[in-house]
Design an enzyme around this catalytic site. Structure first.
Site, PDB file in Angstrom:
ATOM      1  N   ARG A 121     125.001  63.281  43.033  1.00 29.14           N
ATOM      2  CA  ARG A 121     124.986  64.022  41.775  1.00 29.14           C
ATOM      3  C   ARG A 121     125.932  63.346  40.788  1.00 29.14           C
ATOM      4  NH1 ARG A 121     123.054  69.481  41.927  1.00 29.14           N
ATOM      5  NH2 ARG A 121     121.102  69.373  43.082  1.00 29.14           N
ATOM      6  N   GLN A 126     120.857  60.747  37.149  1.00 27.02           N
ATOM      7  CA  GLN A 126     120.103  61.901  36.639  1.00 27.02           C
ATOM      8  C   GLN A 126     118.638  61.573  36.347  1.00 27.02           C
ATOM      9  OE1 GLN A 126     122.316  63.486  33.325  1.00 27.02           O
ATOM     10  NE2 GLN A 126     123.744  64.585  34.636  1.00 27.02           N
ATOM     11  N   ASP A 129     116.582  61.822  39.538  1.00 28.19           N
ATOM     12  CA  ASP A 129     116.797  63.035  40.334  1.00 28.19           C
ATOM     13  C   ASP A 129     115.505  63.819  40.555  1.00 28.19           C
ATOM     14  OD1 ASP A 129     117.698  65.292  41.571  1.00 28.19           O
ATOM     15  OD2 ASP A 129     119.185  65.822  40.054  1.00 28.19           O
ATOM     16  N   SER A 132     115.807  67.783  40.891  1.00 23.01           N
ATOM     17  CA  SER A 132     115.907  68.539  39.641  1.00 23.01           C
ATOM     18  C   SER A 132     114.573  68.608  38.906  1.00 23.01           C
ATOM     19  CB  SER A 132     116.972  67.927  38.730  1.00 23.01           C
ATOM     20  OG  SER A 132     118.248  68.116  39.284  1.00 23.01           O
ATOM     21  N   TYR A 227     125.978  71.289  45.677  1.00 25.88           N
ATOM     22  CA  TYR A 227     125.022  72.128  46.396  1.00 25.88           C
ATOM     23  C   TYR A 227     125.721  73.364  46.944  1.00 25.88           C
ATOM     24  CZ  TYR A 227     122.018  67.985  46.325  1.00 25.88           C
ATOM     25  OH  TYR A 227     121.255  66.915  45.930  1.00 25.88           O
TER      26      TYR A 227
END
Length: 361
Positions: A121, A126, A129, A132, A227
């Site tokens: 993370r 990002q 990801d 997500s 998480y």
């Protein structure tokens, strides 16, 4: 270098890892591309759409024998795995916790396996990801599915004949899927409550117009990776008491709570469901990992005390075009980071946290 992809088992997975839009980007990187026949036809992408971009269309054996990089959604079938050769690279979401033996066998053949659900993370990761991007869609679709099975109106409606009150929605788990569920339900006029073991979620929930159910004196159950981690017995008891009381006035529950690599925590228990209003709906996004709700069964609607309990193995099959578009972009961004364009080879640089964390050794 050649990148390739074969069809997943269509009974389980309708998403694809290379869309025509992303095929253009791989060509621009200097990669050759091969896909299976009718690879994207079920999503409206014809073989001719790919061929116009210079993509080769072939059979599975040829694809797997000639590819340097193979991008997929899940782990290949046993038959396809047996066709892989040394020094190939596999990229996808391979669930190393449940596919441990198969992955170990592949590692013995010197096949590089990158599982993208292991991404760190960090800001640089990002754009890659997959958790997500896919969870965002899942949270949205869970609300739509549950609302379509709820036999009352969602927003408050004032008519000459009387007023229909707004539906009350509880979102269990305020991660990416949960936050999108809150936003979607709120946009559709519901009154939204949410709960999560991570105290940091409170501000995010409230920024979307939800009401956060907090347990007094609770600790923050969040790992360094962001998480959720398993709660203590004392926390679980306090959470149960709060939920049991809240659920008596809730119309729709969206369950999204997962712990990576473990069975989903059981949160909505039988006695709680017995006290819910008849006609209420529970949509359990954690169904494939055991479910957050008691009585959840994969791909079935179970009715207990007038409450509909729904769970699907792969809700993203109902948004397969949008999900494929986002997933393929995530994978492309990862491959771009992995591929040395100048020397035209894979560069497994273990000093790169993204590569080091996703490589299954």
């Amino acid at each position: 270098m050649r990148i390739a992809s074969v069809l997943e088992n269509q009974n389980i997975e309708k998403r694809i890892a290379i869309t025509p839009e992303i095929a253009k980007k791989y060509k621009a990187l200097g990669l050759e591309i091969t896909i299976a026949e009718k690879y994207g036809e079920h999503l409206g992408f014809k073989d001719s759409d790919y061929k116009e971009l210079g993509v080769e269309v072939s059979n599975n054996n040829e694809i797997l024998n000639t590819a340097d990089i193979i991008v997929q959604l899940g782990l290949l079938s046993d038959e396809n795995l047996s066709n892989l050769k040394e020094n190939q690279t596999l990229v996808g979401a391979f669930n190393p916790y449940t596919n441990k033996e198969k992955i170990e066998n592949l590692s013995k053949k010197n096949i590089n396996i990158f599982s993208l659900e292991m991404l760190p993370r960090i800001t640089r990761a990002q754009s890659m990801d997959i958790l997500s991007s896919q969870a965002n869609l899942a949270g949205y679709k869970a609300v739509i599915e549950s609302f379509s099975n709820f036999e009352k109106a969602i927003p408050m409606m004032m008519t000459a004949a009387g007023t229909i009150p707004a539906a009350k929605v509880l979102v269990v788990g305020a991660g990416v899927a949960g936050l999108q569920a809150i936003a979607t339900a709120k946009r559709m006029g519901a009154i939204v409550f949410a709960t999560d073991v991570r105290i940091t979620s409170k501000e995010q929930v409230e920024s979307l117009g939800g009401k956060f159910l907090s347990i007094e004196g609770s600790e923050n159950l969040e790992t360094e990776s962001g998480y959720a981690k398993e709660a203590s017995d004392e926390f679980k008891k306090k959470q149960e008491d709060l939920l049991a009381e809240t659920l008596k006035k809730i119309d729709i529950v969206i369950c999204t709570a997962l712990i990576p690599g473990k069975k989903a925590p059981l949160i909505i228990k039988g006695p709680m469901i017995e006290n819910m209003q008849s006609g209420s709906v529970i949509y359990d996004l954690a169904a494939a990992q055991g479910g957050n709700s008691e009585f959840t069964e994969v791909d079935k609607i179970i009715i207990k005390n007038g409450v509909k309990i729904m769970g699907e193995k792969n809700i993203l099959n109902k948004l397969s075009v949008s999900a494929s578009n986002l997933y393929s972009k995530n994978v492309f961004n990862f491959v771009s980071n992995l591929y040395d364009k100048e020397n035209k080879k894979i560069n497994i640089n273990l000093e790169d946290e993204i590569i080091e964390k996703t490589l299954i050794k």
